[in-house]
Design a protein around this motif. Structure first.
Motif, PDB file in Angstrom:
ATOM      1  N   ASP A  58      -2.360  -6.488   2.484  1.00 15.48           N
ATOM      2  CA  ASP A  58      -3.698  -6.024   2.107  1.00 15.48           C
ATOM      3  C   ASP A  58      -4.540  -5.717   3.339  1.00 15.48           C
ATOM      4  OD1 ASP A  58      -3.973  -8.583   2.945  1.00 15.48           O
ATOM      5  OD2 ASP A  58      -4.527  -9.395   0.969  1.00 15.48           O
ATOM      6  N   LYS A  59      -3.869  -5.487   4.486  1.00 12.02           N
ATOM      7  CA  LYS A  59      -4.622  -5.141   5.710  1.00 12.02           C
ATOM      8  C   LYS A  59      -4.993  -3.661   5.737  1.00 12.02           C
ATOM      9  CE  LYS A  59      -2.041  -8.454   8.591  1.00 12.02           C
ATOM     10  NZ  LYS A  59      -0.669  -8.362   8.054  1.00 12.02           N
ATOM     11  N   SER A  60      -4.336  -2.859   4.928  1.00 15.54           N
ATOM     12  CA  SER A  60      -4.576  -1.416   4.954  1.00 15.54           C
ATOM     13  C   SER A  60      -5.925  -1.076   4.340  1.00 15.54           C
ATOM     14  CB  SER A  60      -3.465  -0.709   4.159  1.00 15.54           C
ATOM     15  OG  SER A  60      -3.815   0.635   3.938  1.00 15.54           O
ATOM     16  N   ASN A  61      -6.676  -0.200   5.025  1.00 19.41           N
ATOM     17  CA  ASN A  61      -7.943   0.276   4.464  1.00 19.41           C
ATOM     18  C   ASN A  61      -7.738   1.430   3.487  1.00 19.41           C
ATOM     19  OD1 ASN A  61      -9.733  -1.536   5.612  1.00 19.41           O
ATOM     20  ND2 ASN A  61      -9.747  -0.425   7.554  1.00 19.41           N
ATOM     21  N   LEU A  62      -6.498   1.831   3.297  1.00 13.69           N
ATOM     22  CA  LEU A  62      -6.172   2.793   2.232  1.00 13.69           C
ATOM     23  C   LEU A  62      -5.298   2.078   1.208  1.00 13.69           C
ATOM     24  CD1 LEU A  62      -5.199   5.982   4.308  1.00 13.69           C
ATOM     25  CD2 LEU A  62      -7.304   5.614   3.006  1.00 13.69           C
ATOM     26  N   LYS A  63      -5.522   2.379  -0.068  1.00 19.91           N
ATOM     27  CA  LYS A  63      -4.677   1.790  -1.106  1.00 19.91           C
ATOM     28  C   LYS A  63      -3.257   2.345  -1.010  1.00 19.91           C
ATOM     29  CE  LYS A  63      -8.258   0.704  -4.425  1.00 19.91           C
ATOM     30  NZ  LYS A  63      -8.844   0.956  -5.726  1.00 19.91           N
ATOM     31  N   LEU A  64      -2.285   1.520  -1.369  1.00 21.29           N
ATOM     32  CA  LEU A  64      -0.886   1.946  -1.259  1.00 21.29           C
ATOM     33  C   LEU A  64      -0.426   2.666  -2.518  1.00 21.29           C
ATOM     34  CD1 LEU A  64       0.881  -1.085   0.517  1.00 21.29           C
ATOM     35  CD2 LEU A  64      -0.525   0.745   1.475  1.00 21.29           C
ATOM     36  N   TYR A  65       0.185   3.832  -2.293  1.00 26.11           N
ATOM     37  CA  TYR A  65       0.684   4.707  -3.355  1.00 26.11           C
ATOM     38  C   TYR A  65       2.193   4.810  -3.124  1.00 26.11           C
ATOM     39  CZ  TYR A  65       0.973   9.249  -5.910  1.00 26.11           C
ATOM     40  OH  TYR A  65       1.272  10.294  -6.766  1.00 26.11           O
ATOM     41  N   LEU A  66       2.949   4.183  -3.973  1.00 23.75           N
ATOM     42  CA  LEU A  66       4.397   4.080  -3.781  1.00 23.75           C
ATOM     43  C   LEU A  66       5.117   5.215  -4.503  1.00 23.75           C
ATOM     44  CD1 LEU A  66       6.755   2.190  -2.775  1.00 23.75           C
ATOM     45  CD2 LEU A  66       6.622   1.102  -5.034  1.00 23.75           C
ATOM     46  N   GLU A  67       5.943   5.968  -3.755  1.00 26.47           N
ATOM     47  CA  GLU A  67       6.754   7.038  -4.348  1.00 26.47           C
ATOM     48  C   GLU A  67       8.208   6.571  -4.319  1.00 26.47           C
ATOM     49  OE1 GLU A  67       5.683  11.056  -3.936  1.00 26.47           O
ATOM     50  OE2 GLU A  67       4.192  10.660  -2.389  1.00 26.47           O
ATOM     51  N   THR A  68       8.751   6.264  -5.477  1.00 33.47           N
ATOM     52  CA  THR A  68      10.028   5.547  -5.528  1.00 33.47           C
ATOM     53  C   THR A  68      10.971   6.161  -6.554  1.00 33.47           C
ATOM     54  OG1 THR A  68      11.014   3.406  -6.175  1.00 33.47           O
ATOM     55  CG2 THR A  68       8.853   3.884  -7.069  1.00 33.47           C
ATOM     56  N   ASN A  69      12.268   5.940  -6.320  1.00 36.56           N
ATOM     57  CA  ASN A  69      13.239   6.445  -7.302  1.00 36.56           C
ATOM     58  C   ASN A  69      13.388   5.515  -8.507  1.00 36.56           C
ATOM     59  OD1 ASN A  69      15.128   4.389  -6.523  1.00 36.56           O
ATOM     60  ND2 ASN A  69      15.931   5.711  -4.897  1.00 36.56           N
ATOM     61  N   GLY A  70      12.628   4.431  -8.543  1.00 36.80           N
ATOM     62  CA  GLY A  70      12.532   3.629  -9.765  1.00 36.80           C
ATOM     63  C   GLY A  70      13.782   2.858 -10.137  1.00 36.80           C
ATOM     64  N   THR A  71      14.507   2.378  -9.130  1.00 35.70           N
ATOM     65  CA  THR A  71      15.741   1.628  -9.424  1.00 35.70           C
ATOM     66  C   THR A  71      15.730   0.217  -8.831  1.00 35.70           C
ATOM     67  OG1 THR A  71      16.835   2.609  -7.485  1.00 35.70           O
ATOM     68  CG2 THR A  71      17.175   3.691  -9.611  1.00 35.70           C
ATOM     69  N   LEU A  72      15.001  -0.008  -7.742  1.00 36.71           N
ATOM     70  CA  LEU A  72      15.072  -1.308  -7.032  1.00 36.71           C
ATOM     71  C   LEU A  72      13.990  -2.245  -7.560  1.00 36.71           C
ATOM     72  CD1 LEU A  72      15.763   0.072  -3.422  1.00 36.71           C
ATOM     73  CD2 LEU A  72      17.418  -0.802  -5.103  1.00 36.71           C
TER      74      LEU A  72
END
Ligand code: SF4
Length: 219
Positions: A86-100
């Motif tokens: 939560d140190k990032s000043n931008l929110k995290l947007y995860l682009e994933t292949n949806g398997t892990l």
């Protein structure tokens, strides 16, 4: 330290957040080998960064909507996502292949947006992964989540039934994304409309959104 393929700002070209400026971090490696993949995620020509260097870059780009973690498959790098935390000043947007899905559970508290693929065997030339995708959705519920499905002329009625069943059961937005040939979809407007209508007949929260960044010619 984390090995990063590239860091850049650009316009999000896929899904419901299309048009937002984002900071992109492309991580190396992938656990899949989709036949249509055109992304260079090889570790060659990548560079190591310290977390404080990444945070400095983030702080220079706070006009961005969010920080897109892309790849390859970013969930192969859970230690990095946890270190960013939560140190990032931008929110995290995860682009994933949806398997892990187990890897997702490790970092779910730090992620705000999840763009996940459901891979169609007909398009990606992979064995079906319906169970993995559904486990992934269950691990992601509660986040701002949407499902993206890349399709071409080979999409089957069985696949349409499967993707709409999975999305409907979990009340997740379904985004149909035609595969591209250069700057144009690889299927006709009539075909895209027919696929959209078939999905809408089964699940109303379905949209057709092509890759916009391809024809506005940004990365
Ligand atoms: S999951 Fe994405 S990055 Fe990995 S091989 Fe498939 S298209 Fe390429």
């Amino acid at each position: 330290m984390v090995r990063i393929k590239e860091i850049f700002t650009s316009i999000q070209g896929e899904g419901p957040y299309v048009g937002y400026k984002q900071l992109f971090i492309r991580l190396c490696g992938c656990n899949l080998a989709c036949s249509y993949c055109d992304t260079d995620f090889d570790a060659a020509n990548s560079k190591e960064y310290r977390i404080d260097e990444i945070l400095n870059i983030i702080n220079q780009n706070t006009d961005c909507h969010s920080l897109s973690l892309t790849g390859g498959e970013p969930l192969l790098h859970t230690d990095f996502i946890k270190a960013l935390g939560d140190k990032s000043n931008l929110k995290l947007y995860l682009e994933t292949n949806g398997t892990l899905y187990d890897n997702l559970k490790e970092v779910i508290d730090y992620v705000s947006y999840i763009s996940m693929d459901i891979k169609l065997p007909s398009a990606a030339s992979l064995t079906p992964m319906w169970d993995e995708h559904e486990k992934f959705i269950k691990a992601a519920l509660g986040k701002d989540l949407f499902v993206k499905v890349v399709f071409d002329k080979n999409i089957t009625d069985v696949e349409i039934q499967k993707i709409t069943d999975i999305c409907k059961k979990n009340s997740v937005s379904l985004i149909l994304q035609p595969m591209m040939q250069g700057i144009k979809p690889c299927v006709s407007s009539d075909f895209m409309t027919a696929v959209l209508d078939k999905c809408l007949n089964k699940y109303s929260n379905t949209r057709l959104i092509p890759q916009v960044h391809k024809f506005i010619e940004v990365i």
